[in-house]
Design a protein around this motif. Structure first.
Motif, mmCIF file in Angstrom:
data_model
loop_
_atom_site.group_PDB
_atom_site.id
_atom_site.type_symbol
_atom_site.label_atom_id
_atom_site.label_comp_id
_atom_site.label_asym_id
_atom_site.label_seq_id
_atom_site.Cartn_x
_atom_site.Cartn_y
_atom_site.Cartn_z
ATOM 1 N N CYS A 123 0.709 -1.214 0.056
ATOM 2 C CA CYS A 123 -0.011 -0.031 -0.011
ATOM 3 C C CYS A 123 0.855 1.335 0.065
ATOM 4 O O CYS A 123 0.578 2.274 -0.479
ATOM 5 C CB CYS A 123 -0.946 -0.082 1.235
ATOM 6 N N GLU A 124 1.984 1.163 0.616
ATOM 7 C CA GLU A 124 2.778 2.300 0.879
ATOM 8 C C GLU A 124 3.488 2.628 -0.687
ATOM 9 O O GLU A 124 3.583 3.758 -0.873
ATOM 10 C CB GLU A 124 3.950 2.323 1.975
ATOM 11 N N LEU A 125 3.992 1.349 -1.048
ATOM 12 C CA LEU A 125 4.708 1.717 -2.303
ATOM 13 C C LEU A 125 3.865 2.085 -3.654
ATOM 14 O O LEU A 125 4.416 2.942 -4.289
ATOM 15 C CB LEU A 125 5.310 0.238 -2.855
ATOM 16 N N LEU A 126 2.832 1.606 -3.538
ATOM 17 C CA LEU A 126 1.488 2.073 -4.589
ATOM 18 C C LEU A 126 0.719 3.242 -4.282
ATOM 19 O O LEU A 126 0.111 3.663 -5.103
ATOM 20 C CB LEU A 126 0.581 0.806 -4.836
ATOM 21 N N LYS A 127 1.014 3.588 -3.001
ATOM 22 C CA LYS A 127 0.275 5.007 -2.543
ATOM 23 C C LYS A 127 -0.881 4.887 -2.874
ATOM 24 O O LYS A 127 -1.951 5.639 -3.277
ATOM 25 C CB LYS A 127 0.828 6.181 -3.190
ATOM 26 N N CYS A 128 -1.679 3.576 -2.183
ATOM 27 C CA CYS A 128 -3.048 3.430 -2.330
ATOM 28 C C CYS A 128 -3.577 2.799 -0.921
ATOM 29 O O CYS A 128 -2.905 2.596 0.075
ATOM 30 C CB CYS A 128 -3.312 2.337 -3.293
ATOM 31 N N SER A 129 -5.125 2.840 -1.075
ATOM 32 C CA SER A 129 -5.714 2.485 0.095
ATOM 33 C C SER A 129 -5.828 1.077 0.308
ATOM 34 O O SER A 129 -5.628 0.384 -0.594
ATOM 35 C CB SER A 129 -7.163 3.153 0.192
ATOM 36 N N ARG A 130 -6.129 0.637 1.362
ATOM 37 C CA ARG A 130 -6.454 -0.851 1.556
ATOM 38 C C ARG A 130 -7.533 -1.229 0.730
ATOM 39 O O ARG A 130 -7.462 -2.540 0.410
ATOM 40 C CB ARG A 130 -6.662 -0.992 3.270
ATOM 41 N N ASN A 131 -8.393 -0.439 0.425
ATOM 42 C CA ASN A 131 -9.527 -1.087 -0.309
ATOM 43 C C ASN A 131 -8.974 -1.213 -1.767
ATOM 44 O O ASN A 131 -9.429 -1.949 -2.584
ATOM 45 C CB ASN A 131 -10.761 0.117 -0.291
ATOM 46 N N THR A 132 -8.463 -0.179 -2.429
ATOM 47 C CA THR A 132 -7.701 -0.304 -3.526
ATOM 48 C C THR A 132 -6.917 -1.345 -3.803
ATOM 49 O O THR A 132 -6.827 -1.930 -4.681
ATOM 50 C CB THR A 132 -7.061 1.066 -3.927
ATOM 51 N N TYR A 133 -5.968 -1.801 -2.651
ATOM 52 C CA TYR A 133 -5.065 -2.900 -2.745
ATOM 53 C C TYR A 133 -5.806 -4.034 -2.689
ATOM 54 O O TYR A 133 -5.396 -5.210 -3.665
ATOM 55 C CB TYR A 133 -4.278 -2.860 -1.203
ATOM 56 N N GLN A 134 -7.062 -4.371 -2.149
ATOM 57 C CA GLN A 134 -7.770 -5.384 -2.166
ATOM 58 C C GLN A 134 -8.395 -5.655 -3.565
ATOM 59 O O GLN A 134 -8.617 -6.497 -4.171
ATOM 60 C CB GLN A 134 -9.032 -5.394 -1.158
ATOM 61 N N SER A 135 -8.918 -4.228 -4.259
ATOM 62 C CA SER A 135 -9.455 -4.612 -5.497
ATOM 63 C C SER A 135 -8.421 -4.894 -6.480
ATOM 64 O O SER A 135 -8.590 -5.760 -7.555
ATOM 65 C CB SER A 135 -10.104 -3.156 -5.991
ATOM 66 N N TYR A 136 -7.213 -4.659 -6.340
ATOM 67 C CA TYR A 136 -6.032 -5.071 -7.158
ATOM 68 C C TYR A 136 -5.895 -6.729 -6.919
ATOM 69 O O TYR A 136 -5.773 -7.304 -7.969
ATOM 70 C CB TYR A 136 -4.929 -4.509 -6.792
#
Length: 98
Positions: free
Chosen positions: A48-61
């Motif tokens: 999440c830190e590397l992609l600068k995304c939220s946990r929800n975005t991470y889960q959608s990935y």
């Protein structure tokens, strides 16, 4: 009349796909060389830190198959890890498309 410096080349689709696959492999190899002194695997928080995304975005990935987790199971718990190379490759491809 202005002339253009554009050439159109016709390549069979199978050869084009093979070339794309080879380029992806080369790109991942270069990323591996750059991150040689870094940890090979990342935990979800680091992703999440590397992609600068939220946990929800991470889960959608993960749900879309963009990120492929590696499940590490022990007797007491289960843990998700991600290959650093895959995350950095996705990040670079996303930056390059902008």
């Amino acid at each position: 009349m202005e002339t253009s410096n554009i050439a159109v080349i016709t390549v069979p689709l199978t050869e084009w796909n093979a070339m794309q696959s080879k380029l992806e492999s080369i790109d991942k190899s270069l990323l591996a060389l750059q991150g040689k002194n870094k940890s090979e695997y990342l935990v979800p928080k680091e992703v999440c830190e590397l992609l600068k995304c939220s946990r929800n975005t991470y889960q959608s990935y993960i749900n879309k198959g963009i990120l492929e987790p590696i499940r590490v199971k022990s007797e007491k718990y289960s843990k998700l890890l991600f290959k650093r190379i895959d995350v950095e490759y996705y990040l670079n491809s996303r930056i390059g498309s902008n």
